[in-house]
Write a protein that holds these residues in place. Structure first.
Motif, PDB file in Angstrom:
ATOM      1  N   PRO A  11       0.797  -1.239   0.000  1.00 45.37           N
ATOM      2  CA  PRO A  11       0.000   0.000   0.000  1.00 45.37           C
ATOM      3  C   PRO A  11       0.828   1.287   0.000  1.00 45.37           C
ATOM      4  O   PRO A  11       0.293   2.336  -0.344  1.00 45.37           O
ATOM      5  CB  PRO A  11      -0.823  -0.116   1.284  1.00 45.37           C
ATOM      6  N   GLN A  12       2.113   1.221   0.372  1.00 46.37           N
ATOM      7  CA  GLN A  12       2.942   2.422   0.284  1.00 46.37           C
ATOM      8  C   GLN A  12       3.813   2.316  -0.962  1.00 46.37           C
ATOM      9  O   GLN A  12       4.542   1.346  -1.125  1.00 46.37           O
ATOM     10  CB  GLN A  12       3.830   2.558   1.540  1.00 46.37           C
ATOM     11  N   PRO A  19      -3.343   4.648   0.158  1.00 47.96           N
ATOM     12  CA  PRO A  19      -2.930   3.241   0.195  1.00 47.96           C
ATOM     13  C   PRO A  19      -3.892   2.265  -0.486  1.00 47.96           C
ATOM     14  O   PRO A  19      -5.050   2.150  -0.123  1.00 47.96           O
ATOM     15  CB  PRO A  19      -2.867   2.951   1.707  1.00 47.96           C
ATOM     16  N   HIS A  21      -3.355  -1.883  -2.059  1.00 50.88           N
ATOM     17  CA  HIS A  21      -2.390  -2.959  -2.233  1.00 50.88           C
ATOM     18  C   HIS A  21      -2.807  -3.805  -3.420  1.00 50.88           C
ATOM     19  O   HIS A  21      -3.996  -4.075  -3.613  1.00 50.88           O
ATOM     20  CB  HIS A  21      -2.345  -3.824  -0.966  1.00 50.88           C
ATOM     21  N   TYR A  40      -7.324   0.008   4.140  1.00 56.34           N
ATOM     22  CA  TYR A  40      -6.326   0.598   5.044  1.00 56.34           C
ATOM     23  C   TYR A  40      -6.797   1.926   5.647  1.00 56.34           C
ATOM     24  O   TYR A  40      -6.248   2.368   6.655  1.00 56.34           O
ATOM     25  CB  TYR A  40      -5.008   0.814   4.296  1.00 56.34           C
TER      26      TYR A  40
ATOM     27  N   LYS B 105     -11.214  -3.749   6.059  1.00 54.84           N
ATOM     28  CA  LYS B 105     -10.760  -4.113   7.404  1.00 54.84           C
ATOM     29  C   LYS B 105     -11.438  -3.206   8.421  1.00 54.84           C
ATOM     30  O   LYS B 105     -11.336  -1.986   8.332  1.00 54.84           O
ATOM     31  CB  LYS B 105      -9.232  -3.991   7.480  1.00 54.84           C
TER      32      LYS B 105
END
Lengths: 359, 123
Positions: A11-12, A19, A21, A40, B105
């Protein structure tokens, strides 16, 4: 068969302002499959509708995104106004249209700069952001905010713009237009830009439609759809045609955004010519009892704010479908088959706003 | 300002795939899948659009009911169906890309499956 490896992306990452992924499955340098993963920066903003009364919730709606915040606010209040049958004053609708186009220009110039940065073209990045400052200055002068404008409310807008300032804004944009054309000349014709974007991340119009692509992402593949054609705010009294390119590649998506800057200037010019005198808000009483899907065209494409009320001050549900969320399947397909080195360019070409998508 | 018609058609879970297929065959694009908790059941709305004609199929899903994925018809439905699972706890079977609960999440599982604030309990 070549040996497959999985390379994590994000994500970075230097090209990612937010972010996301991706698990990139590679055969040599070629991407076979890309699996996205978000989550995130999920903030649960929709859940806050249970804690805030519907008139004050507009401040939450605006904070869904730090780039297209105004249109999130205006689309939310439009949903509530539709459910409640509120007649918004004409002048307020024109002001919403003007600020929406300023938001689009600010977002597109920001994206063009980031896109140039992803190509390693730093001076072009600086030119785009230099021009963006003019737009932000006008947003700040008329609303008080560069990023979060706070100008919309249920029943109208909180601020008015006097005639002198409106004329100054149009004059400023007309002075800016030649500089935008010069910047776009580089984006549209420079060899190094063409080399990195032409034929990269190609999706046909048929596939883009099937994937539910919206905004410049879809229009870059030839889909002539633009939610402004629905005629919300004052768009039903403005003449414009959606900008469409048919290449379906990263270059076409870039050209759509570059050309849309001219469309925005023209829309603002027309709106200033036609804006009527009068109040900018009406008094609102009662609470929403019903439901509505409110649609609008954000810089990244169609956004939807769904609200459902039961006659109390708290909405039962506020659900936002952002354009980036709708464009994720497009991104997954566009990455399949590309070279690893092209992944950053393709990811940026959909103008991803992850904070927006996660809410 | 123009406003648009937004007809809603209530359907049964058993008819979902056939009704969604009909929209697909008529050239509609999938606009969104939206879920709303209503008491002990969830309202799931499948919205489609063709030439700015907005249509919605509505399902009422009792707690514990599993839905079939529509990704076999609209592949692009996978983010919506994963979101439906992760936020509301609705089981969707056969998703083309199934994140098995890791797409969004959250601090607590299925946050939208419970009401944290009662009416009038304004903070």
């Amino acid at each position: 068969m070549s040996h497959q490896i999985t390379v994590p992306f994000g994500p970075q990452h230097p090209v990612l302002p937010e972010p996301i992924h991706l698990d990139l499955v590679l055969e040599d340098e070629r991407v076979v499959e890309a699996i996205p993963s978000i989550g995130y920066v999920h903030r649960g903003l929709e859940k806050l509708v249970e804690k805030r009364e519907y008139p004050e919730y507009v401040h939450i709606a605006e904070r869904i995104c730090g780039i297209c915040s105004f249109i999130h606010g205006s689309t939310y209040v439009q949903a509530v106004e539709t459910v409640m049958g509120i007649e918004v004053p004409e002048r307020a609708l024109y002001l919403r249209t003007i600020w929406s186009e300023y938001s689009r220009m600010h977002s597109h110039l920001l994206w063009l700069g980031l896109f140039a940065d992803s190509l390693g073209f730093e001076s072009l990045f600086m030119q785009a952001w230099r021009l963006r400052e003019h737009i932000l200055d006008d947003l700040e002068a008329t609303t008080g905010g560069r990023v979060i404008q706070g100008a919309c409310k249920v029943g109208g807008v909180r601020k008015d713009i006097d005639a002198k300032k409106l004329d100054e804004m149009v004059a400023g944009l007309e002075a800016l237009e030649p500089e935008i054309r010069e910047m776009n000349r580089v984006f549209f014709q420079d060899n190094s830009v063409l080399h990195r974007t032409k034929g990269i991340g190609v999706i046909s119009g048929k596939d883009a439609y099937e994937l539910g692509a919206v905004g410049p992402t879809g229009r870059g593949s030839g889909i002539a759809e633009d939610a402004r054609m629905l005629g919300y705010a004052a768009y039903d009294r403005i003449n414009f045609r959606p900008v469409v390119e048919t290449g379906g590649d990263s270059y076409s998506r870039c050209v759509v955004r570059g050309r849309e800057l001219y469309t925005s200037i023209d829309i603002i010019r027309q709106a200033v010519e036609k804006i009527p005198d009068g109040p900018v808000e009406v008094k609102v009483t009662g609470s929403p009892d019903g439901e509505c899907w409110s649609r609008a065209e954000q810089p990244r494409g169609e956004v939807i704010h769904y609200v459902k009320g039961n006659g109390t001050r708290h909405l039962l549900r506020h659900r936002v479908r952002t354009p980036t969320f709708a464009n994720l399947p497009f991104l997954v397909k566009a990455l399949a088959g590309c070279e690893l080195a092209d992944v950053p360019v393709i990811v940026l070409s959909i103008d991803p706003c992850i904070g927006c998508a996660e809410r | 300002m123009k406003s648009e018609e937004q007809p809603i058609t209530p359907i049964e879970a058993a008819d979902l795939l056939a009704r969604v297929s009909a929209f697909h065959n008529e050239g509609y694009r999938l606009v969104a899948i939206s879920t709303t908790r209503l008491g002990d059941q969830c309202q799931v709305d499948y919205s489609f659009d063709r030439d700015f004609s907005f249509r919605t199929l509505r399902l009422l899903v009792p707690e514990g009911t599993a839905l079939f994925s529509i990704t076999g018809i609209y592949w692009a439905a996978f983010p919506y169906e994963n979101e439906m699972h992760d936020l509301f706890g609705i089981t969707v079977t056969g998703i083309a890309i199934d994140f098995n609960g890791t797409f969004i999440k959250t601090a607590i599982p299925y946050p939208f499956s419970v009401t944290t604030v009662k009416p009038g309990d304004v903070q």
